[in-house]
Design an enzyme around this catalytic site. Sequence first.
Site, PDB file in Angstrom:
ATOM      1  N   HIS A 144       0.695  -1.094  -0.023  1.00 33.71           N
ATOM      2  CA  HIS A 144      -0.208  -0.035  -0.014  1.00 33.71           C
ATOM      3  C   HIS A 144       0.757   1.201   0.116  1.00 33.71           C
ATOM      4  O   HIS A 144       0.294   2.321   0.014  1.00 33.71           O
ATOM      5  CB  HIS A 144      -0.784   0.157   1.173  1.00 33.71           C
ATOM      6  CG  HIS A 144      -1.966  -1.085   1.251  1.00 33.71           C
ATOM      7  ND1 HIS A 144      -2.802  -1.532   0.310  1.00 33.71           N
ATOM      8  CD2 HIS A 144      -2.300  -1.670   2.421  1.00 33.71           C
ATOM      9  CE1 HIS A 144      -3.580  -2.081   0.756  1.00 33.71           C
ATOM     10  NE2 HIS A 144      -3.640  -2.594   2.144  1.00 33.71           N
ATOM     11  N   TYR A 197     -11.193   0.398 -10.426  1.00 33.54           N
ATOM     12  CA  TYR A 197     -12.011  -0.711 -10.115  1.00 33.54           C
ATOM     13  C   TYR A 197     -13.351  -0.677 -10.532  1.00 33.54           C
ATOM     14  O   TYR A 197     -13.919  -1.659 -11.201  1.00 33.54           O
ATOM     15  CB  TYR A 197     -12.294  -0.714  -8.457  1.00 33.54           C
ATOM     16  CG  TYR A 197     -13.162  -1.665  -7.849  1.00 33.54           C
ATOM     17  CD1 TYR A 197     -12.705  -2.780  -7.342  1.00 33.54           C
ATOM     18  CD2 TYR A 197     -14.626  -1.476  -7.629  1.00 33.54           C
ATOM     19  CE1 TYR A 197     -13.422  -3.672  -6.632  1.00 33.54           C
ATOM     20  CE2 TYR A 197     -15.503  -2.428  -6.974  1.00 33.54           C
ATOM     21  CZ  TYR A 197     -14.608  -3.383  -6.550  1.00 33.54           C
ATOM     22  OH  TYR A 197     -15.583  -4.498  -5.976  1.00 33.54           O
ATOM     23  N   GLY A 243     -18.701  -6.177  -2.825  1.00 31.42           N
ATOM     24  CA  GLY A 243     -17.973  -6.152  -4.315  1.00 31.42           C
ATOM     25  C   GLY A 243     -18.737  -5.465  -5.316  1.00 31.42           C
ATOM     26  O   GLY A 243     -18.652  -5.991  -6.479  1.00 31.42           O
TER      27      GLY A 243
HETATM   28  P1  A3P Z   1     -16.739  -3.437  -0.489  1.00 36.87           P
HETATM   29  O1  A3P Z   1     -16.390  -3.406   0.968  1.00 36.87           O
HETATM   30  O2  A3P Z   1     -17.334  -2.356  -1.161  1.00 36.87           O
HETATM   31  O3  A3P Z   1     -17.503  -4.695  -0.727  1.00 36.87           O
HETATM   32  P2  A3P Z   1      -9.194  -4.965  -0.562  1.00 36.87           P
HETATM   33  O4  A3P Z   1      -9.453  -6.089  -1.398  1.00 36.87           O
HETATM   34  O5  A3P Z   1      -8.439  -3.657  -1.050  1.00 36.87           O
HETATM   35  O6  A3P Z   1      -9.140  -4.927   0.784  1.00 36.87           O
HETATM   36  O7  A3P Z   1     -10.776  -4.222  -0.850  1.00 36.87           O
HETATM   37  C1  A3P Z   1     -11.891  -4.879  -0.274  1.00 36.87           C
HETATM   38  C2  A3P Z   1     -13.091  -4.510  -1.301  1.00 36.87           C
HETATM   39  O8  A3P Z   1     -12.914  -5.290  -2.486  1.00 36.87           O
HETATM   40  C3  A3P Z   1     -14.402  -4.832  -0.742  1.00 36.87           C
HETATM   41  O9  A3P Z   1     -15.285  -4.031  -1.117  1.00 36.87           O
HETATM   42  C4  A3P Z   1     -14.663  -6.234  -1.372  1.00 36.87           C
HETATM   43  O10 A3P Z   1     -15.960  -6.564  -1.175  1.00 36.87           O
HETATM   44  C5  A3P Z   1     -14.282  -6.075  -2.605  1.00 36.87           C
HETATM   45  N1  A3P Z   1     -13.863  -7.409  -3.265  1.00 36.87           N
HETATM   46  C6  A3P Z   1     -13.174  -8.519  -2.649  1.00 36.87           C
HETATM   47  N2  A3P Z   1     -13.019  -9.381  -3.639  1.00 36.87           N
HETATM   48  C7  A3P Z   1     -13.513  -8.896  -4.827  1.00 36.87           C
HETATM   49  C8  A3P Z   1     -13.480  -9.688  -6.042  1.00 36.87           C
HETATM   50  N3  A3P Z   1     -13.170 -10.823  -6.181  1.00 36.87           N
HETATM   51  N4  A3P Z   1     -14.157  -8.817  -6.765  1.00 36.87           N
HETATM   52  C9  A3P Z   1     -14.528  -7.579  -6.999  1.00 36.87           C
HETATM   53  N5  A3P Z   1     -14.516  -6.934  -5.665  1.00 36.87           N
HETATM   54  C10 A3P Z   1     -14.091  -7.780  -4.436  1.00 36.87           C
END
Ligand code: A3P
Length: 320
Positions: free
Chosen positions: A132, A220, A288
């Site tokens: 990050h 995204y 997601g």
């Molecule tokens: P939301 O909280 O909006 O659902 P990170 O992976 O950077 O921690 O970000 C987490 C976010 O990515 C969360 O968003 C999560 O649900 C979403 N996420 C996790 N897996 C995913 C996938 N396979 N495709 C799309 N979004 C995903």
Amino acid sequence: KCLQESDLSQECKELIPTLPLEKGMFTAALHQYQGFWFTPNFLQGDLSCQKHFQALDNDILLVTSPKSGTTWLKALSFALINRNKYPNIHINHPLLTTNPHGLVPFLVNLYFDKDFVPDLQKIPPPRLFSTHLPYELLPKSVKESTCKVVYLCRDPKDTFVSLWHFGNKLVPQSSEVLSLEDAFKSFCKGVSLYGPFWEHVLGYWKKSLESSEKVMFLKYEEMKMKPDFYLKEIAKFLECPFSKEEESKGVVDDILNLCSFENLSNLEVNKTGKMSYGVENKVYFRLGQVGDWKNLLTIEMIEHINTITENKFVKHGLNF
Ligand code: A3P
């Protein structure tokens, strides 16, 4: 481990009291180091990583601001570069039994321990890591080598909302957390883990314009809209494009299906498993989707954060 203060090195013990301090959204404190905000243990790991990590020319570094889609990007990149190693994607693919964070480690996690420098030489190429860290603070060897950087960002409204839910899941019920309003104010002021969010994004955006073979900049929202297009773009950027034969055999779709939110979040390992540092895998999967901010933020909040985003981004040709 990632939310507890680990033993700090002498360097960190001396450095931290000299840094600006603010209350974090969920953690006791954030410290501002070279313009960005860290918890003590992330600072410890990231400084050690900066000092010791030796990037190789064929390394791949995945970078995000927290909650911008790291888990998805890790899954896609892992499946993409290992597609020849695991051709039978439905049967014995590591993503079916291991959370993406277990397959693509955060560099900071590898360097958390103040008394230990990991030996990463043994990892077969191409090595896939994530961080990050803002562009400005990447280890020198990442910038000087030809290693590729894939940056994924997300609308700050959804990033904030995702962070809010994530943090609330992780903190013990008894702890004092900021109210939504105060957490939002902090985020907008730039005080969030690895924030300011906008400066984090701009660092990679500018570098991607300057050096498109070094940094690929993804959103995204765009990936959710056209995942097949972007997966193919990532493959080209990483110099492992899909052949016509692979495309006609459906390899692109297979990878997208394997890594989809629906598939990953319903796997047993991601419903019941835990990371080595104790965090439950399921916290990485919530909705997601694009636009959940509409369900949490008030009209005033939306206007406020949109104005910040416009003021910071539009002049650089970046829009959300
Ligand atoms: P939301 O909280 O909006 O659902 P990170 O992976 O950077 O921690 O970000 C987490 C976010 O990515 C969360 O968003 C999560 O649900 C979403 N996420 C996790 N897996 C995913 C996938 N396979 N495709 C799309 N979004 C995903």
